[in-house]
Write a protein that holds these residues in place. Structure first.
Motif, mmCIF file in Angstrom:
data_model
loop_
_atom_site.group_PDB
_atom_site.id
_atom_site.type_symbol
_atom_site.label_atom_id
_atom_site.label_comp_id
_atom_site.label_asym_id
_atom_site.label_seq_id
_atom_site.Cartn_x
_atom_site.Cartn_y
_atom_site.Cartn_z
ATOM 1 N N PRO A 1 0.810 -1.227 0.000
ATOM 2 C CA PRO A 1 0.000 0.000 0.000
ATOM 3 C C PRO A 1 0.841 1.274 0.000
ATOM 4 C CG PRO A 1 -0.310 -1.224 2.046
ATOM 5 C CD PRO A 1 0.541 -2.053 1.162
ATOM 6 N N LEU A 2 2.005 1.232 0.637
ATOM 7 C CA LEU A 2 2.886 2.403 0.625
ATOM 8 C C LEU A 2 3.435 2.649 -0.774
ATOM 9 C CD1 LEU A 2 4.672 1.799 4.015
ATOM 10 C CD2 LEU A 2 3.053 3.633 3.492
ATOM 11 N N TRP A 3 3.786 1.591 -1.479
ATOM 12 C CA TRP A 3 4.284 1.705 -2.853
ATOM 13 C C TRP A 3 3.191 2.252 -3.765
ATOM 14 C CZ3 TRP A 3 2.948 -1.281 -7.287
ATOM 15 C CH2 TRP A 3 3.797 -1.120 -8.372
ATOM 16 N N PHE A 4 1.961 1.742 -3.609
ATOM 17 C CA PHE A 4 0.839 2.272 -4.391
ATOM 18 C C PHE A 4 0.737 3.782 -4.206
ATOM 19 C CE2 PHE A 4 -1.839 -1.887 -4.227
ATOM 20 C CZ PHE A 4 -1.346 -2.311 -5.442
ATOM 21 N N LYS A 5 0.825 4.232 -2.969
ATOM 22 C CA LYS A 5 0.675 5.658 -2.660
ATOM 23 C C LYS A 5 1.880 6.471 -3.147
ATOM 24 C CE LYS A 5 -0.007 8.910 1.084
ATOM 25 N NZ LYS A 5 -0.048 9.107 2.524
ATOM 26 N N GLU A 6 3.081 6.027 -2.804
ATOM 27 C CA GLU A 6 4.297 6.774 -3.146
ATOM 28 C C GLU A 6 4.514 6.878 -4.659
ATOM 29 O OE1 GLU A 6 6.544 5.230 0.895
ATOM 30 O OE2 GLU A 6 7.105 4.382 -1.031
ATOM 31 N N GLU A 7 4.170 5.834 -5.360
ATOM 32 C CA GLU A 7 4.367 5.808 -6.818
ATOM 33 C C GLU A 7 3.133 6.289 -7.582
ATOM 34 O OE1 GLU A 7 7.316 5.175 -8.261
ATOM 35 O OE2 GLU A 7 8.143 4.939 -6.247
ATOM 36 N N ASN A 8 2.084 6.678 -6.853
ATOM 37 C CA ASN A 8 0.842 7.158 -7.450
ATOM 38 C C ASN A 8 0.326 6.166 -8.496
ATOM 39 O OD1 ASN A 8 -1.313 8.908 -7.750
ATOM 40 N ND2 ASN A 8 -0.299 10.071 -9.377
ATOM 41 N N ILE A 9 0.177 4.910 -8.076
ATOM 42 C CA ILE A 9 -0.255 3.834 -8.967
ATOM 43 C C ILE A 9 -1.763 3.963 -9.224
ATOM 44 C CG2 ILE A 9 -0.407 1.333 -9.276
ATOM 45 C CD1 ILE A 9 2.501 2.435 -9.272
ATOM 46 N N THR A 10 -2.098 4.379 -10.411
ATOM 47 C CA THR A 10 -3.510 4.630 -10.753
ATOM 48 C C THR A 10 -4.282 3.348 -11.036
ATOM 49 O OG1 THR A 10 -2.901 4.940 -13.063
ATOM 50 C CG2 THR A 10 -3.010 6.925 -11.682
ATOM 51 N N TRP A 11 -3.585 2.261 -11.330
ATOM 52 C CA TRP A 11 -4.227 1.001 -11.685
ATOM 53 C C TRP A 11 -4.349 0.053 -10.497
ATOM 54 C CZ3 TRP A 11 -0.502 -2.538 -10.647
ATOM 55 C CH2 TRP A 11 0.841 -2.131 -10.766
#
Length: 152
Positions: free
Chosen positions: A76-86
């Protein structure tokens, strides 16, 4: 070939090409990819993935790219930090802490009292009854919220 026939041929050829290429598109399966233990690195924290009971994988279902993690807390931190739109369409796999079997991370049940590689403390279980009765049970969404609130 006269001008009308040539124009129709070009028009029909132009319309057919996209259909030809769309039929050749690779279908993305979302299947688990092999982890090279003690060699592959976590895509967020860059630690080597060694612990076979806490590894996770995220698959981008648009292009098939696989991202590997040493601890579910990194996801979840990677999703947020990398702004993963998918992220909502991603396939997420995690290993069951008891068996090492790959399971769907969104359907897994988590306890929050386990020593994990990055100390987020969440261990995945395939079934709710696999978690000791005295431990609190978390869903993927619960785990995600707690990790994001804690940060790091």
């Amino acid at each position: 070939m006269n001008n009308i026939s040539r124009r129709n041929f070009i028009l029909l050829s132009g319309l057919g090409i996209p259909f030809f290429f769309s039929a050749c598109e690779k279908e993305i399966s979302g299947e688990i990819q092999e982890i090279k233990w003690d060699r592959d690195m976590c895509d967020r924290c860059k630690m080597v993935i060694s612990d076979r009971k806490h590894a996770a994988q995220v698959i981008n279902m648009k292009n098939g790219r696989v991202y590997k993690f040493d601890d579910i807390g990194c996801v979840p931190l990677w999703f947020k930090e990398e702004n993963i739109t998918w992220k909502d369409n991603a396939k997420i796999w995690i290993t069951d802490v008891d068996t090492g079997k790959w399971i769907d991370a969104r359907k897994a049940f988590y306890d929050g009292m386990t020593v994990t590689p990055m100390a987020y403390g969440f261990a995945a279980h395939e079934t709710k009854k696999a978690i000791k009765p005295d431990l609190e049970v978390f869903t993927f969404s619960d785990m995600e919220k707690r990790v994001l609130a804690r940060g790091r």
